[in-house]
Design a protein around this motif. Structure first.
Motif, short mmCIF file in Angstrom:
data_model
loop_
_atom_site.label_atom_id
_atom_site.label_comp_id
_atom_site.label_asym_id
_atom_site.label_seq_id
_atom_site.Cartn_x
_atom_site.Cartn_y
_atom_site.Cartn_z
N LEU A 50 0.83 -1.21 0.00
CA LEU A 50 0.00 0.00 0.00
C LEU A 50 0.86 1.26 0.00
O LEU A 50 0.58 2.22 -0.72
CB LEU A 50 -0.92 -0.01 1.22
CG LEU A 50 -1.87 1.19 1.36
CD1 LEU A 50 -2.81 1.26 0.15
CD2 LEU A 50 -2.67 1.08 2.66
N ALA A 51 1.93 1.24 0.79
CA ALA A 51 2.84 2.39 0.83
C ALA A 51 3.50 2.60 -0.53
O ALA A 51 3.63 3.73 -1.01
CB ALA A 51 3.89 2.18 1.91
N GLY A 52 3.92 1.50 -1.15
CA GLY A 52 4.53 1.61 -2.47
C GLY A 52 3.58 2.12 -3.53
O GLY A 52 3.94 2.95 -4.36
N LEU A 53 2.33 1.65 -3.48
CA LEU A 53 1.33 2.10 -4.45
C LEU A 53 1.01 3.57 -4.26
O LEU A 53 0.88 4.33 -5.24
CB LEU A 53 0.06 1.25 -4.29
CG LEU A 53 -1.08 1.54 -5.29
CD1 LEU A 53 -0.60 1.31 -6.72
CD2 LEU A 53 -2.28 0.68 -4.98
N ALA A 54 0.87 3.98 -3.00
CA ALA A 54 0.61 5.40 -2.73
C ALA A 54 1.79 6.26 -3.19
O ALA A 54 1.60 7.35 -3.75
CB ALA A 54 0.37 5.60 -1.23
N GLY A 55 3.00 5.76 -2.98
CA GLY A 55 4.17 6.48 -3.43
C GLY A 55 4.23 6.60 -4.94
O GLY A 55 4.63 7.63 -5.48
N LEU A 56 3.81 5.54 -5.63
CA LEU A 56 3.78 5.56 -7.10
C LEU A 56 2.82 6.62 -7.62
O LEU A 56 3.17 7.45 -8.46
CB LEU A 56 3.40 4.18 -7.63
CG LEU A 56 3.43 3.97 -9.16
CD1 LEU A 56 3.62 2.48 -9.47
CD2 LEU A 56 2.15 4.46 -9.85
N VAL A 57 1.59 6.62 -7.10
CA VAL A 57 0.57 7.56 -7.57
C VAL A 57 0.96 8.99 -7.24
O VAL A 57 0.92 9.89 -8.10
CB VAL A 57 -0.81 7.21 -6.98
CG1 VAL A 57 -1.83 8.28 -7.37
CG2 VAL A 57 -1.27 5.84 -7.45
N ALA A 58 1.34 9.21 -5.98
CA ALA A 58 1.70 10.57 -5.57
C ALA A 58 2.94 11.07 -6.32
O ALA A 58 2.99 12.22 -6.75
CB ALA A 58 1.96 10.61 -4.06
N GLY A 59 3.92 10.20 -6.47
CA GLY A 59 5.14 10.59 -7.16
C GLY A 59 4.92 10.89 -8.63
O GLY A 59 5.48 11.86 -9.16
#
Length: 238
Positions: free
Chosen positions: A57-66
């Motif tokens: 979840l942290a990685g996915l959120a980082g992908l979208v936000a980034g």
């Protein structure tokens, strides 16, 4: 005097590396940021003993936000450059319309500085301005060329896409690698990806492959070490 045969050349037949600068810079920056930031973020969570669900979840959120951040940043930056170019062109068009002879003399002086005789420079300047005065001044006075013109949407799209591709690598690793070897697997994947990315970028740009790979590798290692340390110090006790 020997006759000189005038040949017809395709002005776009040669492909130079500078033609790739606009999209290459944005793509390399985006992919590098995607790999380093999301891998580092996930390593911090792995080091904190978080669950696989939380890590993904942290990685996915980082992908979208980034990806959104990269797109917005590139768009705003390149759009500002484009606004400046358009303002300069508008000013130049106004000057050509209201003070043509002065602009003609200005263009002539530029060609004289480049090595033409004054008479030839005046002839070249006059003929170019008769064909397209604004294009001549944009190119030779302002230094604006078609291959280097600011393209905000292209820069934003390539940055976001490249970031997403780079960020997707650690996410895929987390999805398919067992949790007990996830930490080492993400590090290995990141290092390999950075070496390949840095080497390909350097090769495409005609620079040293070793030097290009080393640059991104060093900063990637530092980022992963920093976030892993934070996760270890402030994470969940097992």
């Amino acid at each position: 005097m020997s006759n000189i045969e005038i040949q017809s050349f395709d002005l776009h037949a040669e492909h130079h590396r500078i033609n790739r600068n606009s999209w290459l810079r944005a793509s390399v920056m985006g992919a590098n940021d995607g790999i380093v930031s999301v891998s580092s973020l996930m390593l911090g969570f792995i080091a904190s003993n978080a669950s696989n669900h939380t890590i993904v979840l942290a990685g996915l959120a980082g992908l979208v936000a980034g990806a959104m951040s990269m797109a917005a940043g590139e768009y705003v930056s390149v759009q500002s450059q484009k606004d400046t170019e358009q303002a300069d062109l508008a000013q130049e068009a106004h000057e050509i319309e209201h003070n043509y002879e002065f602009e003609l003399g200005e263009l002539t002086a530029i060609y004289v500085d480049r090595g033409l005789s004054e008479s030839l420079a005046a002839q070249v300047a006059r003929e170019l301005m008769e064909k397209d005065a604004l294009a001549a001044h944009a190119r030779d006075e302002l230094g604006l060329h078609e291959i280097s013109r600011a393209r905000p949407l292209q820069a934003a799209g390539s940055s976001a896409a490249a970031f997403s591709v780079g960020a997707g690598l650690p996410l895929l690793t987390a999805l398919f690698v067992p949790h007990d070897i996830l930490f080492g697997s993400v590090i290995a994947m990141t290092l390999a990806a950075l070496i390949i990315l840095g080497g390909m970028a350097a090769w495409t740009g005609g620079a040293s492959i070793v030097r290009g790979a080393s640059r991104v590798l060093v900063w990637g290692v530092l980022a992963m070490a920093a976030t892993s340390l934070i996760g270890h110090l402030f994470g969940i006790n097992p």
